[in-house]
Design a protein around this motif. Structure first.
Motif, mmCIF file in Angstrom:
data_model
loop_
_atom_site.group_PDB
_atom_site.id
_atom_site.type_symbol
_atom_site.label_atom_id
_atom_site.label_comp_id
_atom_site.label_asym_id
_atom_site.label_seq_id
_atom_site.Cartn_x
_atom_site.Cartn_y
_atom_site.Cartn_z
ATOM 1 N N HIS A 91 0.805 -1.230 0.000
ATOM 2 C CA HIS A 91 0.000 0.000 0.000
ATOM 3 C C HIS A 91 0.837 1.279 0.000
ATOM 4 O O HIS A 91 0.266 2.369 -0.137
ATOM 5 N N LEU A 92 2.155 1.180 0.186
ATOM 6 C CA LEU A 92 3.006 2.366 0.257
ATOM 7 C C LEU A 92 4.065 2.339 -0.840
ATOM 8 O O LEU A 92 4.454 1.257 -1.303
ATOM 9 N N PRO A 93 4.576 3.507 -1.236
ATOM 10 C CA PRO A 93 5.739 3.527 -2.114
ATOM 11 C C PRO A 93 6.939 2.857 -1.433
ATOM 12 O O PRO A 93 7.102 2.955 -0.213
ATOM 13 N N MET A 94 7.787 2.200 -2.214
ATOM 14 C CA MET A 94 8.917 1.469 -1.647
ATOM 15 C C MET A 94 9.822 2.363 -0.819
ATOM 16 O O MET A 94 10.250 2.005 0.282
ATOM 17 N N ALA A 95 10.154 3.537 -1.344
ATOM 18 C CA ALA A 95 11.095 4.411 -0.658
ATOM 19 C C ALA A 95 10.543 4.903 0.674
ATOM 20 O O ALA A 95 11.301 5.050 1.637
ATOM 21 N N ASN A 96 9.241 5.162 0.748
ATOM 22 C CA ASN A 96 8.647 5.609 2.011
ATOM 23 C C ASN A 96 8.756 4.527 3.079
ATOM 24 O O ASN A 96 9.119 4.799 4.228
ATOM 25 N N ALA A 97 8.440 3.286 2.697
ATOM 26 C CA ALA A 97 8.550 2.181 3.644
ATOM 27 C C ALA A 97 9.999 1.958 4.058
ATOM 28 O O ALA A 97 10.313 1.755 5.239
ATOM 29 N N ALA A 268 14.060 11.126 6.071
ATOM 30 C CA ALA A 268 14.985 10.016 5.829
ATOM 31 C C ALA A 268 16.425 10.451 6.071
ATOM 32 O O ALA A 268 17.231 9.707 6.656
ATOM 33 N N ALA A 269 16.771 11.664 5.630
ATOM 34 C CA ALA A 269 18.132 12.169 5.824
ATOM 35 C C ALA A 269 18.444 12.319 7.313
ATOM 36 O O ALA A 269 19.570 12.011 7.757
ATOM 37 N N ILE A 270 17.479 12.791 8.108
ATOM 38 C CA ILE A 270 17.682 12.937 9.548
ATOM 39 C C ILE A 270 17.898 11.574 10.203
ATOM 40 O O ILE A 270 18.804 11.396 11.026
ATOM 41 N N VAL A 271 17.077 10.595 9.814
ATOM 42 C CA VAL A 271 17.206 9.257 10.391
ATOM 43 C C VAL A 271 18.570 8.651 10.064
ATOM 44 O O VAL A 271 19.250 8.098 10.934
ATOM 45 N N VAL A 272 18.975 8.768 8.807
ATOM 46 C CA VAL A 272 20.276 8.213 8.396
ATOM 47 C C VAL A 272 21.415 8.923 9.123
ATOM 48 O O VAL A 272 22.350 8.279 9.616
ATOM 49 N N ALA A 273 21.354 10.256 9.197
ATOM 50 C CA ALA A 273 22.426 11.016 9.846
ATOM 51 C C ALA A 273 22.566 10.648 11.321
ATOM 52 O O ALA A 273 23.679 10.468 11.825
#
Length: 310
Positions: A91-97, A268-273
């Protein structure tokens, strides 16, 4: 090749395999139910994995009671991750998940502090809190674009946290292939149980191709992810988990035509950082502990100082 480098390569290969499997499974969302897809993939994957494990001479289910419980717990985590993530993926785009899944290293660090008694200083705790803010930017509860399936991905993160901590607790006497086979059987049986309330759909040749590709990729992912948690320093290998987001962005765009909006990319950038910072702190603290051990008891006072243990 050093154990750390092997662990990093295993981690990168594992997340690449998982993400490619995700793309195959998402392509089936219009043709069959999630449970049918998991069941059929499980038949192909489990049979292949058992054959490979037997050929390698690593299919041994005799293990200590402690390892048995840890393998069972890891399998339960794998089942939970499969259910929550594949449901969301339909149900979601791959990148969002995938972006939400990048919070996994933060949850593993937090779980280690809560359940394993590992020391986590204020800097890493702050990074974890900031990382969860990034997750909230991706999920955006209460916003017009919010969907309950984003919370399914959060549940998948918690399930994989259980899986990874359990895998770390399995002794070297139990082979990685045995652990992978147990996970594959568990997910397959879960899919079979879920078929009870689902209408069976005919499978096209293209569907069988996607299922075969998913089974192959998932088998590789099981093996590589287990090896990555058991080879070298996990703090060195874990940052390579973030390569999955790159694969998800590329596959999501070229295969499904999806691209996240700016707020999702920022989250996503915040989570990765914050995740990379957490791993950097873990490596720095591990290095400091090793130097202290080499110097002897005279340096122990500096280690016992709370400010130096953060």
């Amino acid at each position: 090749m050093s154990p750390n480098l092997r662990g990093a390569l295993f981690m990168a290969a594992g997340v690449c395999s998982f993400t490619t499997n995700d793309a195959f499974m998402k392509s089936l969302s219009d043709d069959m139910s999630m449970f049918q897809a998991i069941f059929l993939r499980g038949i192909l994957g489990t049979v292949l994995l058992v054959i490979v494990a037997a050929w390698m001479g690593q299919l041994h289910f005799r293990m200590s009671a402690r390892d048995g419980w840890m393998v069972l717990l890891r399998t339960i985590g794998e089942v939970g991750a499969a259910y929550f993530f594949i449901t969301a993926l339909f149900h979601l785009p791959m990148a969002n998940a995938s972006a939400i899944m990048q919070a996994l290293p933060l949850t593993v660090t937090l779980a280690g502090a809560v359940f394993l008694g590992e020391k986590v200083g204020w800097r890493r705790l702050s990074a974890i809190l900031v990382g969860f803010v990034g997750v909230m930017l991706i999920i955006r509860p209460g916003a017009d674009g919010f969907t309950i399936y984003s919370l399914y991905v959060v549940a998948a993160v918690l399930s994989v946290t259980i899986r990874d901590i359990a895998a770390r607790a399995v002794s070297s006497q139990t082979s990685s292939m045995t652990v992978a086979v147990a996970a594959s059987i568990g997910v397959w049986l879960f899919g079979a149980a879920g078929l009870a309330g689902v209408e069976w759909q005919p499978v096209s040749p293209g569907g069988w191709g996607a299922l075969t590709g998913a089974a192959l990729m998932l088998n590789l992912a099981y093996i590589f992810s287990t090896l990555a948690m058991r080879v070298g320093d996990i703090a060195f290998a874990a940052p390579f988990r973030y390569t999955s987001l790159l694969w998800a962005l590329v596959l999501g765009f070229f295969v499904f035509g999806d691209w996240p909006d700016a707020v999702t990319l920022l989250g996503a950038a915040i989570v990765v950082a914050t995740g990379v910072f957490t791993f950097h702190r873990e490596r720095k603290l591990a290095s400091g502990s090793a130097e202290t051990a080499e110097r002897g008891p005279q340096s122990q006072a500096s280690v016992d100082n709370p400010r130096d243990s953060i």
